[in-house]
Write an enzyme that holds these catalytic residues in place. Structure first.
Site, short mmCIF file in Angstrom:
data_model
loop_
_atom_site.label_atom_id
_atom_site.label_comp_id
_atom_site.label_asym_id
_atom_site.label_seq_id
_atom_site.Cartn_x
_atom_site.Cartn_y
_atom_site.Cartn_z
N TYR A 195 -0.39 0.71 4.58
CA TYR A 195 -1.35 1.03 3.53
C TYR A 195 -2.72 1.37 4.09
CZ TYR A 195 -3.37 0.80 -1.19
OH TYR A 195 -3.99 1.09 -2.39
N HIS B 238 -5.79 -4.65 15.24
CA HIS B 238 -6.08 -5.77 16.15
C HIS B 238 -5.36 -5.70 17.49
CE1 HIS B 238 -2.20 -7.88 15.73
NE2 HIS B 238 -2.18 -7.33 14.54
N LYS C 213 -4.11 -6.96 -1.68
CA LYS C 213 -3.65 -7.43 -2.99
C LYS C 213 -3.11 -8.84 -2.85
CE LYS C 213 -2.62 -2.73 -4.53
NZ LYS C 213 -1.60 -1.76 -4.99
N THR D 121 -0.02 2.89 -5.65
CA THR D 121 -0.16 3.67 -4.41
C THR D 121 0.82 3.21 -3.35
OG1 THR D 121 -1.97 2.13 -3.88
CG2 THR D 121 -2.60 4.33 -4.66
N ALA E 260 2.33 3.64 0.12
CA ALA E 260 1.67 4.19 1.30
C ALA E 260 2.23 5.55 1.72
CB ALA E 260 1.78 3.20 2.46
N LYS F 200 1.22 -8.50 -10.05
CA LYS F 200 2.28 -7.48 -10.10
C LYS F 200 3.31 -7.69 -8.99
CE LYS F 200 1.00 -4.74 -6.48
NZ LYS F 200 1.83 -4.05 -5.46
N ASP G 22 0.17 -0.24 -11.64
CA ASP G 22 0.70 -0.84 -10.41
C ASP G 22 1.94 -1.68 -10.70
OD1 ASP G 22 0.65 -1.07 -7.69
OD2 ASP G 22 -1.09 -2.40 -7.60
N GLU H 203 4.21 -9.42 0.47
CA GLU H 203 3.04 -10.10 -0.08
C GLU H 203 3.39 -10.98 -1.27
OE1 GLU H 203 0.03 -10.57 0.76
OE2 GLU H 203 -0.77 -8.90 1.91
#
EC number: 1.1.1.94
Length: 338
Positions: free
Chosen positions: A15, A35, A109, A140, A142, A194, A247, A284
């Protein structure tokens, strides 16, 4: 060293990379930080992120940086796109390196692990009150965003000028419509809840319940989102917008969603660990479920779908049993408050 950029994106996952590509495709000088120096070197040399977005080349305006200090020095506009469970840690690392005129927006999110706090509270705890904050959210995926397929998002923040500037930066007549919104709380909450409901939709389909059940679950999931939003001061109208219904429908109905695929695997009888391993990326919604459930319990908000998903993920309940309990609940009126 990159001397200047209009915006720096922290997080080179799918994303974060997609948003960086979208920004650079608008002609904005964009810097993407990750990173892992070795991974960033690969991105810089190949001019693509083949792991997450194979076949999509970086625009000329997109630069790669592995040094956090240089990345933060390059721009006053900082877009954070990292998983919610490391959001606070990334801001803590960034704090001593930020420019005095920095402005922070995130596309992360979720809520804070364990506490269920909004990310705005995490940001203020780590950064203090000096920096303007904002959040963007909406339907959205990715891969579609990076490929230039059209969609729309919402942006809200603590500073009207920053929100306006973000709309100007992100908006593209060909690929991305951006709506300003003044509901900072609601935009954040929609992106977390969501993910939870998408796991439930996946479980429903994995069991084989069909389109009717999926649609009913999405609808009642929206009720739960609105209920929780009202309890923390969000505007109910936000949840029929891009960061709410938009979403939610996307994540619950398309298998590009990791959360939905995770739920599908659970509904088909796989255990939590196996289902997560099959996805191969961060799910997530797994953490979001605990976070949202924690927040709802603390506020005394009834969220039966979320509660059943929590019991499946963290207490070993079978998805079929969770569905039975939802269907056997007491009959009641169909209103947001019941």
């Amino acid at each position: 060293m990159n001397n200047a950029a209009e915006i720096t994106v922290l997080g080179a996952g799918s994303y974060g990379t997609a948003l960086a590509i979208s920004l650079a495709s608008n002609g904005h000088k964009t810097l993407l930080w990750g990173h892992d120096p070795k991974s960033m070197q690969v991105l810089a040399e190949s001019r693509s992120n083949e792991r997450f977005l194979p076949g999509i080349q970086f625009p000329d305006c997109l630069s790669i940086e592995a040094d956090l200090g240089k990345a933060l020095a390059a721009s006053k506009n900082i877009l954070v796109v990292v998983p919610s469970h490391v959001f606070g840690d990334v801001l803590k690392q960034a704090k001593p390196l930020l420019r005095d005129d920095a402005r922070i927006v995130w596309a992360t999110k979720g809520l804070e692990p364990e506490t269920g706090r909004l990310l705005q509270d995490v940001a203020r705890e780590q950064l203090g009150e000096h920096y303007p904050l904002a959040v963007l959210s909406g339907p959205t995926f990715a891969k579609e965003l990076a490929a230039g397929l059209p969609t729309a998002i919402s942006v809200a923040g603590t500073c009207p000028q920053f929100t306006h500037d973000l709309v100007e930066l992100l908006h593209s007549p060909k690929r991305l419509r951006v709506y300003a919104n003044d509901d900072f709380i609601g935009i954040q909450l929609g992106g977390a809840v969501k993910n939870v409901i998408a796991i439930g939709a996946g479980m429903s389909d994995g069991i084989g319940f069909g389109a009717n059940a999926r649609t009913a679950l999405i609808t009642r999931g929206l009720v739960e989102l609105s209920r929780l939003g009202e309890a923390i001061g969000a505007d109910a109208s936000t949840f029929i917008g891009m960061a709410g219904l938009g979403d939610l429908v996307l994540t619950c109905t398309d298998n590009q969603s990791r959360n939905r695929r995770f739920g599908l695997a659970l509904g088909q009888g796989k255990d939590v660990i196996t289902a997560q391993e099959e996805i191969g990326q961060v799910v997530e919604g797994y953490r979001n479920t605990k976070e949202v459930f924690t927040l709802a319990k603390r506020l005394g908000v009834e969220m039966p779908i979320t509660e059943q998903i929590y019991q499946v993920l963290y207490q070993g309940k079978a998805p079929v049993e969770a569905a039975k309990e939802l269907l056997s609940r007491d009959k009641k009126s169909e209103t947001l408050k019941k």
